[in-house]
Design a protein around this motif. Structure first.
Motif, PDB file in Angstrom:
ATOM      1  N   UNK A 176       2.138  -4.324   4.887  1.00  0.00           N
ATOM      2  CA  UNK A 176       2.129  -3.661   6.238  1.00  0.00           C
ATOM      3  C   UNK A 176       3.578  -2.855   6.329  1.00  0.00           C
ATOM      4  N   UNK A 177       4.566  -3.235   5.493  1.00  0.00           N
ATOM      5  CA  UNK A 177       5.629  -2.593   5.478  1.00  0.00           C
ATOM      6  C   UNK A 177       5.531  -1.125   4.911  1.00  0.00           C
ATOM      7  N   UNK A 178       4.381  -0.790   3.994  1.00  0.00           N
ATOM      8  CA  UNK A 178       4.000   0.304   3.279  1.00  0.00           C
ATOM      9  C   UNK A 178       3.388   1.076   4.407  1.00  0.00           C
ATOM     10  N   UNK A 179       3.176   0.777   5.745  1.00  0.00           N
ATOM     11  CA  UNK A 179       2.423   1.610   6.592  1.00  0.00           C
ATOM     12  C   UNK A 179       3.234   2.841   7.068  1.00  0.00           C
ATOM     13  N   UNK A 180       4.548   2.941   7.453  1.00  0.00           N
ATOM     14  CA  UNK A 180       5.095   3.929   7.701  1.00  0.00           C
ATOM     15  C   UNK A 180       5.075   5.176   6.682  1.00  0.00           C
ATOM     16  N   UNK A 222      -4.577  -0.784   3.845  1.00  0.00           N
ATOM     17  CA  UNK A 222      -3.600  -1.863   3.330  1.00  0.00           C
ATOM     18  C   UNK A 222      -3.904  -3.317   3.552  1.00  0.00           C
ATOM     19  N   UNK A 223      -4.343  -3.739   4.385  1.00  0.00           N
ATOM     20  CA  UNK A 223      -4.808  -5.273   4.697  1.00  0.00           C
ATOM     21  C   UNK A 223      -5.595  -5.485   3.617  1.00  0.00           C
ATOM     22  N   UNK A 224      -7.094  -4.638   3.544  1.00  0.00           N
ATOM     23  CA  UNK A 224      -8.008  -4.822   2.507  1.00  0.00           C
ATOM     24  C   UNK A 224      -7.340  -5.014   1.147  1.00  0.00           C
ATOM     25  N   UNK A 225      -6.516  -4.189   0.781  1.00  0.00           N
ATOM     26  CA  UNK A 225      -5.605  -4.374  -0.486  1.00  0.00           C
ATOM     27  C   UNK A 225      -4.799  -5.532  -0.599  1.00  0.00           C
ATOM     28  N   UNK A 268      -3.424 -14.289   7.627  1.00  0.00           N
ATOM     29  CA  UNK A 268      -3.202 -14.266   6.368  1.00  0.00           C
ATOM     30  C   UNK A 268      -1.673 -14.656   6.100  1.00  0.00           C
ATOM     31  N   UNK A 269      -0.716 -14.146   6.665  1.00  0.00           N
ATOM     32  CA  UNK A 269       0.532 -14.386   6.361  1.00  0.00           C
ATOM     33  C   UNK A 269       0.924 -15.471   6.707  1.00  0.00           C
ATOM     34  N   UNK A 270       0.432 -16.082   7.824  1.00  0.00           N
ATOM     35  CA  UNK A 270       0.909 -17.541   8.353  1.00  0.00           C
ATOM     36  C   UNK A 270       0.309 -18.570   7.395  1.00  0.00           C
ATOM     37  N   UNK A 314       3.341  -9.623   3.360  1.00  0.00           N
ATOM     38  CA  UNK A 314       3.590  -8.647   4.329  1.00  0.00           C
ATOM     39  C   UNK A 314       4.249  -7.214   3.961  1.00  0.00           C
ATOM     40  N   UNK A 315       4.560  -7.096   2.399  1.00  0.00           N
ATOM     41  CA  UNK A 315       4.822  -5.761   2.254  1.00  0.00           C
ATOM     42  C   UNK A 315       3.899  -4.958   2.277  1.00  0.00           C
TER      43      UNK A 315
END
Length: 447
Positions: A49-53, A317-320, A38-40, A46-47
């Motif tokens: 994924x950055x929320x994962x931590x 996160x990816x679903x959202x 999806x990013x490519x 990608x933000x």
């Protein structure tokens, strides 16, 4: 267009799980691949994924989830303390001399074990090992025997203390907060595990009553399916009390402290673990090796739950990121039947997913998507949690992938056809319980 990516992600995850790949790594791995594609292609930010931590930090510092390993340890210790053996033997000897007595004894023991351990797998295996050979030898109908054992063993899904309710309490609490933010309602109230435990007591025991009424109906209509068994010696009053009092003591210590407000579920689980160790010592089963084995089992189950939770966080996160939550919300809020039709559709999806997925995957993957939407429609969070818990209970019984079926099939020689035929009436009774709860939602507020 992003919504189609979200739908494809969900279908891919479901298909991969059905193929038998590990749940936690399937959730995380498939989600990462979709995020990369999806990013490519420019469809994913990608933000997310950055929320994962931050998500992982919230999981690891969640006080509610601390109750999971403690309740698991308590259940494993009680299993290894052979608490069920003396209880089932005495109850069978007490009731077995009457037609259908062994079936009712099984139901009572399953209820007591559910209210003292909350571990479904251990209960089904224990009841299967102890009761199935006796029922086969005494001429009980194989399908009825298998169905009664599986249904009694899965009562730990709904009767507190239940691991399902602990996990649902955390997920629904987050969903309730999201719903409040969406509606711009700043109410500090949350959905606690204590609320779910108290709300589940009456529906849980009503479900036991429905099971008992079904067994009574079978006894009247087909008495040959539930013959009386030969009892050589009636147990003495002291023997009955000696087997009944330990689980009742544990139930009072755990549930009593939670309902009275003296302890939180995590604190009550600690009390229950100490009580389980004490009962193991009284039964002369406590040893360093036993504690070591119990700790190993606890670590395995806890690691599995938390790895699935981490994978589910990444999936969410990816679903959202693909705006899947917005698509689901739009679909459910625009159904012709209003919120009643939305609830019916969600319950139907959960029921069907129970055929192929475990309750942990459904809790962590599906509930965070649909939970906030249903709560925004005005459904009571505790009532909704109990409805979902009873629905998820069917995931242990529904063929062909119900875990209770695997557990019993692994410890007995019951035929698969008899196994499937035996659990069907109990699945129907669970659906009837859902209908009763929908018609009389005040049942969850009686305690």
């Amino acid at each position: 267009m992003e919504a189609w990516w979200a739908l494809l992600l969900f279908l891919t995850v479901t298909g991969t799980l059905m193929a038998g790949f590990p749940v936690a790594f399937t959730l995380g791995g498939v989600s990462l691949w979709f995020a990369l594609i999806g990013f490519l292609t420019g469809w994913f930010d990608a933000d997310f994924i950055a929320a994962l931590p931050n998500r992982l930090n919230g999981i690891l510092n969640n006080a509610t989830l601390m109750a999971v390993p403690v309740f698991v340890f308590m259940g494993v210790v009680l299993e290894k303390a052979k608490l069920a053996e003396s209880l089932l033997q005495n109850m069978a000897a007490l009731l077995g001399g009457k037609k259908g007595g062994l079936g009712f004894a099984l139901l009572i023991v399953g209820m007591l074990l559910a209210a003292s351990t909350g571990i479904v797998g251990a209960t089904v295996v224990t009841l299967g090992l102890l009761a199935m050979p006796v029922m086969q030898k005494q001429g009980y109908d194989p399908a009825l025997s298998a169905g009664t054992i599986c249904a009694s063993g899965t009562l730990g899904q709904i009767i507190p203390p239940s691991i399902v309710l602990v996990l649902l309490g955390d997920v629904l609490s987050n969903a309730y907060q999201q719903a409040q933010l969406q509606l711009q309602i700043f109410n500090p109230k949350t959905v606690s595990v204590q609320d779910l435990f108290m709300g589940a007591l009456v529906p849980g025991f009503l479900l036991v009553l429905l099971y008992a009424l079904y067994l009574l109906w079978v006894r009247i209509r087909r008495p040959e399916a539930m013959p009386e068994i030969k009892v050589d010696n009636k147990p003495s009053l002291s023997a009955i009390l000696q087997s009944l009092l330990p689980p009742l003591f544990l139930i009072l210590a755990v549930l009593g402290s939670i309902i009275s407000g003296i302890a939180t579920p995590t604190e009550a689980a600690s009390v229950g673990s100490m009580g389980a160790l004490l009962l193991a010592a009284i039964n002369r089963m406590l040893s360093i090796d036993m504690v070591r084995e119990a700790l190993k089992e606890t670590v395995k189950v806890t690691a599995m739950v938390f790895m699935i939770l981490i994978g589910a966080a990444l999936f969410s996160l990816v679903f959202k990121g693909f705006h899947g939550d917005e698509a689901v919300q739009h679909f459910l809020t625009h159904l012709p039947g209003g919120k009643a039709m939305a609830l019916l559709l969600v319950m139907l999806v959960l029921f069907l997913l129970g055929f192929i997925l475990d309750f942990i995957e459904i809790t962590f993957v599906v509930i965070p998507i649909v939970g906030p939407i249903l709560l925004m429609m005005g459904f009571d969070p505790v009532w909704l949690g109990i409805m979902i818990a009873i629905n998820l209970q069917t995931s242990f019984l529904t063929p062909p992938f119900g875990f209770a079926l695997f557990y019993l099939r692994g410890v007995s020689d019951v035929r698969t056809r008899d196994l499937y035929r035996g659990v069907m009436p109990f699945i129907g009774l669970q659906l009837l319980m859902l209908l009763l709860l929908y018609c009389y939602p005040e049942l969850v507020d009686l305690i």
